[in-house]
Scaffold this motif. Structure first.
Motif, PDB file in Angstrom:
ATOM      1  N   GLY A  62       0.809  -1.214   0.000  1.00 23.37           N
ATOM      2  CA  GLY A  62       0.000   0.000   0.000  1.00 23.37           C
ATOM      3  C   GLY A  62       0.839   1.258   0.000  1.00 23.37           C
ATOM      4  N   LEU A  63       1.941   1.253   0.743  1.00 25.21           N
ATOM      5  CA  LEU A  63       2.801   2.434   0.795  1.00 25.21           C
ATOM      6  C   LEU A  63       3.453   2.701  -0.551  1.00 25.21           C
ATOM      7  N   GLN A  64       3.835   1.652  -1.251  1.00 23.90           N
ATOM      8  CA  GLN A  64       4.403   1.814  -2.589  1.00 23.90           C
ATOM      9  C   GLN A  64       3.367   2.430  -3.531  1.00 23.90           C
ATOM     10  N   LEU A  65       2.168   1.870  -3.533  1.00 18.47           N
ATOM     11  CA  LEU A  65       1.116   2.355  -4.430  1.00 18.47           C
ATOM     12  C   LEU A  65       0.706   3.778  -4.088  1.00 18.47           C
ATOM     13  N   HIS A  66       0.466   4.048  -2.818  1.00 14.45           N
ATOM     14  CA  HIS A  66       0.024   5.384  -2.409  1.00 14.45           C
ATOM     15  C   HIS A  66       1.100   6.421  -2.704  1.00 14.45           C
ATOM     16  N   ASP A  68       3.336   6.257  -5.216  1.00 19.13           N
ATOM     17  CA  ASP A  68       3.318   6.473  -6.657  1.00 19.13           C
ATOM     18  C   ASP A  68       2.152   7.369  -7.077  1.00 19.13           C
ATOM     19  N   VAL A  69       0.975   7.077  -6.521  1.00 16.70           N
ATOM     20  CA  VAL A  69      -0.227   7.827  -6.907  1.00 16.70           C
ATOM     21  C   VAL A  69      -0.139   9.278  -6.462  1.00 16.70           C
ATOM     22  N   THR A  70       0.220   9.503  -5.196  1.00 20.72           N
ATOM     23  CA  THR A  70       0.233  10.875  -4.684  1.00 20.72           C
ATOM     24  C   THR A  70       1.361  11.700  -5.289  1.00 20.72           C
ATOM     25  N   ALA A  71       2.481  11.067  -5.656  1.00 20.86           N
ATOM     26  CA  ALA A  71       3.557  11.810  -6.319  1.00 20.86           C
ATOM     27  C   ALA A  71       3.065  12.395  -7.641  1.00 20.86           C
ATOM     28  N   GLN A  72       2.351  11.586  -8.418  1.00 20.91           N
ATOM     29  CA  GLN A  72       1.815  12.079  -9.696  1.00 20.91           C
ATOM     30  C   GLN A  72       0.717  13.111  -9.463  1.00 20.91           C
ATOM     31  N   MET A  73      -0.132  12.869  -8.465  1.00 22.28           N
ATOM     32  CA  MET A  73      -1.210  13.804  -8.179  1.00 22.28           C
ATOM     33  C   MET A  73      -0.671  15.175  -7.776  1.00 22.28           C
ATOM     34  N   TYR A 131       7.087   0.970   7.512  1.00 22.71           N
ATOM     35  CA  TYR A 131       7.788   1.252   6.255  1.00 22.71           C
ATOM     36  C   TYR A 131       9.077   0.433   6.157  1.00 22.71           C
ATOM     37  N   ASP A 132       9.322  -0.159   4.985  1.00 25.63           N
ATOM     38  CA  ASP A 132      10.509  -0.991   4.798  1.00 25.63           C
ATOM     39  C   ASP A 132      11.611  -0.292   4.011  1.00 25.63           C
ATOM     40  N   GLY A 133      11.448   1.015   3.785  1.00 22.68           N
ATOM     41  CA  GLY A 133      12.483   1.779   3.108  1.00 22.68           C
ATOM     42  C   GLY A 133      12.431   1.721   1.596  1.00 22.68           C
ATOM     43  N   ILE A 134      11.427   1.047   1.042  1.00 25.88           N
ATOM     44  CA  ILE A 134      11.319   0.889  -0.402  1.00 25.88           C
ATOM     45  C   ILE A 134      10.138   1.711  -0.917  1.00 25.88           C
ATOM     46  N   GLY A 135      10.328   2.313  -2.088  1.00 25.95           N
ATOM     47  CA  GLY A 135       9.227   3.045  -2.700  1.00 25.95           C
ATOM     48  C   GLY A 135       9.579   4.492  -2.954  1.00 25.95           C
ATOM     49  N   PRO A 136       8.625   5.253  -3.497  1.00 22.68           N
ATOM     50  CA  PRO A 136       8.860   6.635  -3.905  1.00 22.68           C
ATOM     51  C   PRO A 136       8.800   7.616  -2.735  1.00 22.68           C
ATOM     52  N   TRP A 137       9.542   7.332  -1.691  1.00 23.10           N
ATOM     53  CA  TRP A 137       9.576   8.170  -0.492  1.00 23.10           C
ATOM     54  C   TRP A 137      11.022   8.558  -0.194  1.00 23.10           C
ATOM     55  N   ARG A 138      11.213   9.698   0.438  1.00 21.35           N
ATOM     56  CA  ARG A 138      12.534  10.043   0.962  1.00 21.35           C
ATOM     57  C   ARG A 138      12.361  10.682   2.332  1.00 21.35           C
ATOM     58  N   GLU A 139      13.301  10.430   3.220  1.00 20.88           N
ATOM     59  CA  GLU A 139      13.178  10.896   4.595  1.00 20.88           C
ATOM     60  C   GLU A 139      13.683  12.332   4.719  1.00 20.88           C
ATOM     61  N   GLU A 140      12.823  13.188   5.291  1.00 23.11           N
ATOM     62  CA  GLU A 140      13.142  14.602   5.470  1.00 23.11           C
ATOM     63  C   GLU A 140      12.535  15.108   6.780  1.00 23.11           C
ATOM     64  N   VAL A 149      10.327  22.417  12.221  1.00 25.18           N
ATOM     65  CA  VAL A 149      10.239  21.165  11.484  1.00 25.18           C
ATOM     66  C   VAL A 149      10.060  20.031  12.475  1.00 25.18           C
ATOM     67  N   ARG A 150       9.674  18.873  11.962  1.00 23.92           N
ATOM     68  CA  ARG A 150       9.615  17.703  12.828  1.00 23.92           C
ATOM     69  C   ARG A 150      11.012  17.434  13.374  1.00 23.92           C
ATOM     70  N   PRO A 151      11.142  17.062  14.660  1.00 21.89           N
ATOM     71  CA  PRO A 151      12.468  16.865  15.257  1.00 21.89           C
ATOM     72  C   PRO A 151      13.212  15.648  14.719  1.00 21.89           C
ATOM     73  N   PHE A 152      12.525  14.822  13.943  1.00 24.51           N
ATOM     74  CA  PHE A 152      13.173  13.653  13.342  1.00 24.51           C
ATOM     75  C   PHE A 152      12.693  13.538  11.902  1.00 24.51           C
ATOM     76  N   LYS A 153      13.460  12.851  11.086  1.00 25.67           N
ATOM     77  CA  LYS A 153      13.094  12.695   9.694  1.00 25.67           C
ATOM     78  C   LYS A 153      11.969  11.679   9.549  1.00 25.67           C
ATOM     79  N   ILE A 154      11.041  11.953   8.635  1.00 28.66           N
ATOM     80  CA  ILE A 154       9.963  11.025   8.328  1.00 28.66           C
ATOM     81  C   ILE A 154       9.886  10.859   6.815  1.00 28.66           C
ATOM     82  N   PRO A 155       9.383   9.718   6.338  1.00 28.42           N
ATOM     83  CA  PRO A 155       9.265   9.518   4.889  1.00 28.42           C
ATOM     84  C   PRO A 155       8.239  10.477   4.271  1.00 28.42           C
ATOM     85  N   CYS A 156       8.653  11.131   3.201  1.00 32.64           N
ATOM     86  CA  CYS A 156       7.809  12.064   2.464  1.00 32.64           C
ATOM     87  C   CYS A 156       7.779  11.632   0.998  1.00 32.64           C
TER      88      CYS A 156
END
Length: 210
Positions: A62-66, A68-73, A131-140, A149-156
């Protein structure tokens, strides 16, 4: 599940015609529905200016699909002048079409999707713990309302990668942003934070003639 909505929806009718806004919002919904086509366990709901993605199954799928979809959106939404912001959560939920949602994942996604001060989508705690670290996300360090900002990095969602892959540039992004003004102090930070997340295009860093 992902909650994603339009920034600046309140009063948008003062800047844009109703039919134009509805047409572009429907295009965003159509994009989401097209991208999840074939994923039998994924549904797309549209509630006013909020679009909800629902997937039943393994969180990593689900995280991979979501992502991909939200990046294009997000890329499309900037082009339409309807920039999006949202959050993705994992957990239990119950849905009764067309628009009744309840459950812990619903509460978490709903509370986080308006918390950030930018254009983009983040993972909530329940999502990044799965999250397993795979997919169209990067931690920021995602910027939050009220400053900081958030005090720790989260996948965006790494939508700038999609933007660049389509041959588009930071200059083009800035032109779209310029058309979204005026920018008072409560609005301007959303765009400056987004540009910081976008970063610089490689070609702008290479001296002319190199």
């Amino acid at each position: 599940m992902t909650f994603i909505d339009v920034l600046g929806w309140k009063g948008i009718w003062l800047r844009r015609t109703g039919p134009e806004v509805v047409r572009h919002l429907k295009k965003l919904v159509d994009t989401a529905e097209m991208m999840v086509r074939g994923a039998d366990e994924t549904k797309v709901l549209s509630i006013s200016d909020t679009i909800v993605l629902l997937t039943i199954g393994e969180p990593k799928i689900g995280l991979q699909l979501h992502g991909d979809v939200t990046a294009q959106m997000i890329c499309d939404s900037i082009s339409y002048g309807l920039p999006l912001r949202g959050a993705t959560a994992c957990g239990q939920f119950f849905v009764e079409p067309p628009s009744i949602l309840v459950g812990p994942a619903v509460d978490e996604a709903a509370s986080w999707h308006e918390a950030t001060d930018w254009i983009g989508v983040i993972q909530t705690p329940s999502a990044f713990l799965a999250y397993d670290g795979i997919g169209p996300w990067r931690e920021e360090h995602a910027p939050v309302k009220g400053g900081g900002v958030r005090p720790f990095k989260i996948p965006c969602v790494d939508w700038p990668r999609v933007w660049r892959k389509q041959g588009r540039t930071r200059q083009e992004l800035q032109r779209y942003f310029s058309a979204m003004g005026p920018f008072d102090t409560s609005v301007a930070t959303k765009y400056t934070n987004t540009l910081l997340f976008y970063g610089d295009d490689l070609q702008t860093l290479v001296p002319s003639g190199a």
